[in-house]
Design a protein around this motif. Structure first.
Motif: not given
Length: 135
Positions: A9-15
């Motif tokens: 969840i903390a990955q930039g691409n998911v956000i």
């Protein structure tokens, strides 16, 4: 188990993807409003929207009934798609591209020196090894 989920969840691409979906939903409302307020009335000047479902190829079935293939609905869907595509391109994409070109012209990017690729590094190492072995 939760640690892996937390990292995912903390990955930039998911956000970024989540933000894009939300913005896309809001953007759809804007495009639909422009199409229904401007493009649809313009199309209605030439075509009666109520009549498009009745336009089509008619054939007689094996039981004697008449079947209509509603080509008019297909044509209406194509016109609607093209109208939305035109609005998106001319109202949003083209102005944004011009804006980006102006910004790039104002702030020219300094080219960073490119690093040698893997093959160039291997050739350089080989040459250095040959030089050391020869001397």
């Amino acid at each position: 188990m939760f640690k892996g989920f937390k990292e995912f969840i903390a990955q930039g691409n998911v956000i970024d993807l989540a933000v894009a979906v939300v913005i896309g939903g809001a953007f759809t409302a804007i495009v639909n409003a422009v199409v229904s307020a401007i493009i649809t009335p313009l199309v209605s000047l030439f075509f009666n929207a109520d009549e498009t479902g009745k336009i089509g190829i008619q054939a007689t079935g094996i039981w004697g009934q008449t079947v209509t293939f509603p080509i008019g609905e297909l044509i209406s869907a194509i016109i609607s798609f093209l109208a939305v595509a035109l609005v998106v391109y001319f109202v949003f994409v083209a102005p944004m591209n011009r804006y980006k070109e102006r910004q790039a012209a104002r702030n020219p990017q300094v080219e960073e020196p490119t690093l040698p690729n893997e093959q160039e590094l291997l050739v350089e190492i080989r040459d250095l090894l040959r030089k050391n072995n020869a001397g």
